[in-house]
Motif scaffolding. Structure first.
Motif, PDB file in Angstrom:
ATOM      1  N   ALA A  36       0.780  -1.248  -0.068  1.00  0.00           N
ATOM      2  CA  ALA A  36      -0.063   0.050  -0.065  1.00  0.00           C
ATOM      3  C   ALA A  36       0.894   1.303   0.041  1.00  0.00           C
ATOM      4  N   ALA A  37       2.000   1.272   0.626  1.00  0.00           N
ATOM      5  CA  ALA A  37       2.803   2.374   0.822  1.00  0.00           C
ATOM      6  C   ALA A  37       3.568   2.484  -0.534  1.00  0.00           C
ATOM      7  N   SER A  38       3.984   1.243  -1.271  1.00  0.00           N
ATOM      8  CA  SER A  38       4.609   1.437  -2.561  1.00  0.00           C
ATOM      9  C   SER A  38       3.665   2.143  -3.556  1.00  0.00           C
ATOM     10  N   ALA A  39       2.496   1.665  -3.470  1.00  0.00           N
ATOM     11  CA  ALA A  39       1.262   2.015  -4.417  1.00  0.00           C
ATOM     12  C   ALA A  39       1.301   3.573  -4.186  1.00  0.00           C
ATOM     13  N   LYS A  40       0.971   3.940  -2.946  1.00  0.00           N
ATOM     14  CA  LYS A  40       0.821   5.574  -2.640  1.00  0.00           C
ATOM     15  C   LYS A  40       2.094   6.248  -3.252  1.00  0.00           C
ATOM     16  N   ASN A  44       2.031   9.159  -6.122  1.00  0.00           N
ATOM     17  CA  ASN A  44       2.632  10.701  -5.977  1.00  0.00           C
ATOM     18  C   ASN A  44       3.840  10.800  -7.125  1.00  0.00           C
ATOM     19  N   ALA A  45       4.506   9.786  -7.316  1.00  0.00           N
ATOM     20  CA  ALA A  45       5.438  10.196  -8.204  1.00  0.00           C
ATOM     21  C   ALA A  45       4.831  10.335  -9.824  1.00  0.00           C
ATOM     22  N   THR A  46       3.886   9.808  -9.969  1.00  0.00           N
ATOM     23  CA  THR A  46       2.937   9.909 -11.161  1.00  0.00           C
ATOM     24  C   THR A  46       2.390  11.368 -11.259  1.00  0.00           C
ATOM     25  N   LYS A  47       1.720  11.909 -10.113  1.00  0.00           N
ATOM     26  CA  LYS A  47       1.357  13.267 -10.117  1.00  0.00           C
ATOM     27  C   LYS A  47       2.489  13.990 -10.162  1.00  0.00           C
ATOM     28  N   LYS A  48       3.533  13.999  -9.624  1.00  0.00           N
ATOM     29  CA  LYS A  48       4.795  14.771  -9.783  1.00  0.00           C
ATOM     30  C   LYS A  48       5.278  15.019 -11.127  1.00  0.00           C
ATOM     31  N   THR A  49       5.224  13.618 -11.905  1.00  0.00           N
ATOM     32  CA  THR A  49       5.746  13.751 -13.356  1.00  0.00           C
ATOM     33  C   THR A  49       4.627  14.447 -14.120  1.00  0.00           C
ATOM     34  N   ASP A  50       3.432  14.315 -13.971  1.00  0.00           N
ATOM     35  CA  ASP A  50       2.345  14.890 -14.683  1.00  0.00           C
ATOM     36  C   ASP A  50       2.584  16.461 -14.255  1.00  0.00           C
TER      37      ASP A  50
END
Length: 122
Positions: A36-40, A44-50
């Motif tokens: 669950a922590a790695s999914a979160k 977050n990494a995807t949001k940052k990249t977007d």
């Protein structure tokens, strides 16, 4: 006396078996919490990249000669960019799309920019 010793030994075996089972459940729960922590973290990494991609497209638009980016909005998701807003000249609609497509990381562009008046005039 032998019966008592046997019961003690059986009690030890049962305790060891229970402890192993409890340990296995704890490690499963830890594994679930870790995933669950790695999914979160991935989200977050995807949001940052977007967010970075959207800013890169906006920066590229603002550097274009004669292009007014003040009423243009950029949204990026997984490499897909959506342009919305208005521009004062029709040729800037296509120009915005071409500029966005040239930004590294952009996979597709949905151009929803329309022709509109900018500023007030009375």
């Amino acid at each position: 006396m032998k019966v008592v010793d046997m019961l003690k030994a059986l009690g030890v075996v049962v305790c060891v078996a229970m402890a192993s089972s409890a340990y296995a459940q704890t490690s499963d729960a830890t594994a679930t919490a870790d995933s669950a922590a790695s999914a979160k973290a991935a989200k977050n990494a995807t949001k940052k990249t977007d967010r970075k991609l959207g800013l890169d497209v906006r920066r590229a638009l603002s550097k274009a000669q004669g292009f007014d980016v003040s009423n243009v909005f950029v949204k990026a998701r997984n490499g897909a960019v959506v342009l919305t807003g208005t521009v004062p000249e029709g040729n800037q609609i296509g120009q915005a799309e071409e500029i966005a497509k040239a930004v590294p990381g952009v996979k597709s562009v949905s151009n929803k920019i329309s022709l509109g008046t900018q500023g007030g005039g009375g």
